[in-house]
Design an enzyme around this catalytic site. Sequence first.
Site, PDB file in Angstrom:
ATOM      1  N   ASP A   1       1.126  19.643 -20.703  1.00 24.91           N
ATOM      2  CA  ASP A   1       0.255  18.477 -20.841  1.00 24.91           C
ATOM      3  C   ASP A   1       1.014  17.547 -21.775  1.00 24.91           C
ATOM      4  O   ASP A   1       1.121  17.794 -22.968  1.00 24.91           O
ATOM      5  CB  ASP A   1      -1.096  18.907 -21.420  1.00 24.91           C
ATOM      6  CG  ASP A   1      -1.992  17.715 -21.723  1.00 24.91           C
ATOM      7  OD1 ASP A   1      -1.511  16.567 -21.634  1.00 24.91           O
ATOM      8  OD2 ASP A   1      -3.169  17.925 -22.052  1.00 24.91           O
TER       9      ASP A   1
ATOM     10  N   ALA B   1       0.960  14.193 -22.700  1.00 25.25           N
ATOM     11  CA  ALA B   1       0.481  12.869 -23.132  1.00 25.25           C
ATOM     12  C   ALA B   1       1.335  12.264 -24.258  1.00 25.25           C
ATOM     13  O   ALA B   1       1.652  11.092 -24.251  1.00 25.25           O
ATOM     14  CB  ALA B   1      -0.977  12.971 -23.571  1.00 25.25           C
TER      15      ALA B   1
ATOM     16  N   LYS C   1      -0.811   7.042 -23.411  1.00 23.66           N
ATOM     17  CA  LYS C   1      -0.297   7.327 -24.756  1.00 23.66           C
ATOM     18  C   LYS C   1       1.191   6.961 -24.793  1.00 23.66           C
ATOM     19  O   LYS C   1       1.552   5.821 -25.011  1.00 23.66           O
ATOM     20  CB  LYS C   1      -0.512   8.798 -25.116  1.00 23.66           C
ATOM     21  CG  LYS C   1      -1.943   9.176 -25.464  1.00 23.66           C
ATOM     22  CD  LYS C   1      -2.761   9.436 -24.261  1.00 23.66           C
ATOM     23  CE  LYS C   1      -4.069  10.125 -24.568  1.00 23.66           C
ATOM     24  NZ  LYS C   1      -4.911  10.229 -23.373  1.00 23.66           N
TER      25      LYS C   1
ATOM     26  N   TYR D   1       0.833  -1.212   0.000  1.00 24.82           N
ATOM     27  CA  TYR D   1       0.000   0.000   0.000  1.00 24.82           C
ATOM     28  C   TYR D   1       0.866   1.261   0.000  1.00 24.82           C
ATOM     29  O   TYR D   1       0.602   2.205  -0.724  1.00 24.82           O
ATOM     30  CB  TYR D   1      -0.928  -0.005   1.221  1.00 24.82           C
ATOM     31  CG  TYR D   1      -1.952   1.101   1.180  1.00 24.82           C
ATOM     32  CD1 TYR D   1      -3.215   0.873   0.657  1.00 24.82           C
ATOM     33  CD2 TYR D   1      -1.653   2.381   1.653  1.00 24.82           C
ATOM     34  CE1 TYR D   1      -4.164   1.883   0.595  1.00 24.82           C
ATOM     35  CE2 TYR D   1      -2.597   3.398   1.595  1.00 24.82           C
ATOM     36  CZ  TYR D   1      -3.849   3.149   1.064  1.00 24.82           C
ATOM     37  OH  TYR D   1      -4.776   4.149   1.011  1.00 24.82           O
TER      38      TYR D   1
ATOM     39  N   HIS E   1     -19.849  15.146 -26.244  1.00 23.49           N
ATOM     40  CA  HIS E   1     -19.653  14.221 -27.364  1.00 23.49           C
ATOM     41  C   HIS E   1     -19.666  12.752 -26.938  1.00 23.49           C
ATOM     42  O   HIS E   1     -19.987  11.884 -27.724  1.00 23.49           O
ATOM     43  CB  HIS E   1     -18.355  14.554 -28.106  1.00 23.49           C
ATOM     44  CG  HIS E   1     -17.122  14.477 -27.267  1.00 23.49           C
ATOM     45  ND1 HIS E   1     -16.890  15.345 -26.226  1.00 23.49           N
ATOM     46  CD2 HIS E   1     -16.072  13.632 -27.295  1.00 23.49           C
ATOM     47  CE1 HIS E   1     -15.741  15.032 -25.659  1.00 23.49           C
ATOM     48  NE2 HIS E   1     -15.223  14.001 -26.281  1.00 23.49           N
TER      49      HIS E   1
ATOM     50  N   PHE F   1      -6.718  20.226 -24.485  1.00 19.90           N
ATOM     51  CA  PHE F   1      -7.480  19.006 -24.747  1.00 19.90           C
ATOM     52  C   PHE F   1      -8.831  19.090 -24.029  1.00 19.90           C
ATOM     53  O   PHE F   1      -8.983  19.844 -23.077  1.00 19.90           O
ATOM     54  CB  PHE F   1      -6.695  17.773 -24.284  1.00 19.90           C
ATOM     55  CG  PHE F   1      -7.432  16.498 -24.572  1.00 19.90           C
ATOM     56  CD1 PHE F   1      -7.680  16.111 -25.887  1.00 19.90           C
ATOM     57  CD2 PHE F   1      -7.916  15.698 -23.551  1.00 19.90           C
ATOM     58  CE1 PHE F   1      -8.399  14.947 -26.164  1.00 19.90           C
ATOM     59  CE2 PHE F   1      -8.627  14.533 -23.825  1.00 19.90           C
ATOM     60  CZ  PHE F   1      -8.869  14.158 -25.123  1.00 19.90           C
ATOM     61  N   ASP F   2      -9.822  18.311 -24.485  1.00 21.22           N
ATOM     62  CA  ASP F   2     -11.186  18.496 -23.955  1.00 21.22           C
ATOM     63  C   ASP F   2     -11.304  18.265 -22.455  1.00 21.22           C
ATOM     64  O   ASP F   2     -12.044  18.984 -21.783  1.00 21.22           O
ATOM     65  CB  ASP F   2     -12.240  17.707 -24.749  1.00 21.22           C
ATOM     66  CG  ASP F   2     -11.954  16.230 -24.846  1.00 21.22           C
ATOM     67  OD1 ASP F   2     -10.854  15.818 -24.467  1.00 21.22           O
ATOM     68  OD2 ASP F   2     -12.835  15.486 -25.308  1.00 21.22           O
TER      69      ASP F   2
HETATM   70  N1  F0G Z   1      -4.225  15.553 -22.552  1.00 20.66           N
HETATM   71  C1  F0G Z   1      -4.204  15.169 -23.829  1.00 20.66           C
HETATM   72  C2  F0G Z   1      -3.413  15.938 -24.829  1.00 20.66           C
HETATM   73  C3  F0G Z   1      -4.953  14.053 -24.236  1.00 20.66           C
HETATM   74  O1  F0G Z   1      -4.926  13.695 -25.509  1.00 20.66           O
HETATM   75  C4  F0G Z   1      -5.676  13.338 -23.255  1.00 20.66           C
HETATM   76  C5  F0G Z   1      -6.463  12.172 -23.627  1.00 20.66           C
HETATM   77  C6  F0G Z   1      -5.652  13.770 -21.928  1.00 20.66           C
HETATM   78  C7  F0G Z   1      -4.903  14.877 -21.610  1.00 20.66           C
HETATM   79  C8  F0G Z   1      -6.413  13.056 -20.842  1.00 20.66           C
HETATM   80  O2  F0G Z   1      -5.816  11.855 -20.534  1.00 20.66           O
HETATM   81  O3  F0G Z   1      -7.481  10.101 -21.196  1.00 20.66           O
HETATM   82  O4  F0G Z   1      -5.601   9.604 -19.641  1.00 20.66           O
HETATM   83  O5  F0G Z   1      -7.477  10.977 -18.893  1.00 20.66           O
HETATM   84  N2  F0G Z   1      -6.727  11.895 -24.801  1.00 20.66           N
HETATM   85  C9  F0G Z   1      -7.420  10.728 -25.300  1.00 20.66           C
HETATM   86  C10 F0G Z   1      -7.635  10.887 -26.762  1.00 20.66           C
HETATM   87  C11 F0G Z   1      -8.647  10.349 -24.552  1.00 20.66           C
HETATM   88  O6  F0G Z   1      -8.384  10.069 -27.328  1.00 20.66           O
HETATM   89  O7  F0G Z   1      -7.047  11.762 -27.387  1.00 20.66           O
HETATM   90  P1  F0G Z   1      -6.644  10.569 -20.042  1.00 20.66           P
END
Ligand code: F0G
Length: 457
Positions: free
Chosen positions: A214, A216, A257, A72, A449, A124-125
């Site tokens: 960010d 990813a 990613k 843990y 979406h 990102f969204d």
């Molecule tokens: N930032 C970026 C640039 C992303 O592309 C994503 C996720 C996230 C943050 C959030 O990360 O999914 O681990 O919570 N992108 C995916 C996509 C979902 O399909 O582009 P997460």
Amino acid sequence: MELPFAESWKIKMVEPIRKSTREDREQWLKEAHYNVFQLKAEQVYIDLVTDSGTGAMSNYQWSEMMLGDESYAGASSFYKMKEMINSITGFKYVLPTHQGRAAENVLFTYLVKEGDFIPGNSHFDTTKGHIEFRKAFAIDCTIDEAKDTQLEIPFKGNVDPVKLENCLAEHHNKIPFVIVTITNNTAGGQPVSMENLREVRKIAKKYNKPVLFDSARFAENAYFIKIREAGYADKSIKEICREMFSYADGMTMSAKKDALVNMGGFIATNIEDWYEHAKIFTIINEGYITYGGLSGRDMNALAVGLDENTEFESLETRIKQVEYLAKRLDEFGIPYQRPVGGHAIFVDAPKVLTHVPKEEFPAQTLTVELYLEAGIRGVEIGYLLADRDPVTKENRFGGLDLLRLAIPRRVYTNNHMDVIAVALKNVFDRRKSITRGVEIEWEAPIMRHFTVKLKRL
Ligand code: F0G
């Protein structure tokens, strides 16, 4: 004769996929309210909905799964992961989270307050969601060139320094940090140059603001810097990563990613204050600070994934496959965001479906048509995903309207790429007969979406 390019791996395990009939797909999509997120994965033949958590792990990653320390507190797996993150990024504080948006949630709970402004390049969204949910504003400072899908420039994901400086000058006392997304997913998986990262750093410093990446797809960003930016050809990907992160104070990471795992994320930073406060929100939301929602085995696999995917051959194999698909689309004259980015093709839907008005969501319509054609699931990165303006409640039609075909890492072969290209060509060939799109029947107030219910017109 020079040997042709080929993948830097071979396949040890396979997973069957299934074709379907058009009649099946008509029925399934109707039941899914013309929203591909509502389909069952088994109703999909080639799944390009995302490159997130959909990759194949290596033999080394799987072997590390067996060695996970599931304690843990203080698990050796955490320290293995932390050391790898330290060495690749130079950030000393690390907090695991279950995925990228959880890292955003934890850090933004401390940093983002009502009425704040967060400048960046096409947030990102989920990032935008976490900002707007806190009644703050995501200010998009991406270069204007990113909106012209046919313009070929090497670093289309860049921040416009003038827009950034204007935002900082106007709102400086309401800006907790500047965010840079590498690569810029929303603008088409487009990279940000080292020069631009350096400049953002300089401008932010002038206003005494920290910079957050960010991250990813940071490794893909490093690959493009090596290939496209003067002075980096002889540097290793790991050296380039270290320099990139030297221009930031912290990062949020979706490890699904570029860390090649199916689940995972983290926050890393050099700011002790961020770390100390984020620790509290990690414990409340994710778990104790040495696991943050991850199993020991997940952290082991993440450490190895980060190491593997900051090697040139791994990235070259991946990005060359995306380029292969792009070349096939070029043969058919299908317009997409050029030059092709790191993880996906972004088809310029209004340029394909010229007869579908924007109010009827061309990119979503193209997503529907491609699924019906061949069972291929892409995703709309356009007017639906853009949500409504939080103030006026109007649809936001100002950005791009794209069909994204995201390529999972180490999953499909170039034969699959050929199927995708021809399926899209078949839709492209009958584009003039597609005159109507879709209409919203029900939508959520934010990030609509994923759950939106649509009617085909
Ligand atoms: N930032 C970026 C640039 C992303 O592309 C994503 C996720 C996230 C943050 C959030 O990360 O999914 O681990 O919570 N992108 C995916 C996509 C979902 O399909 O582009 P997460």
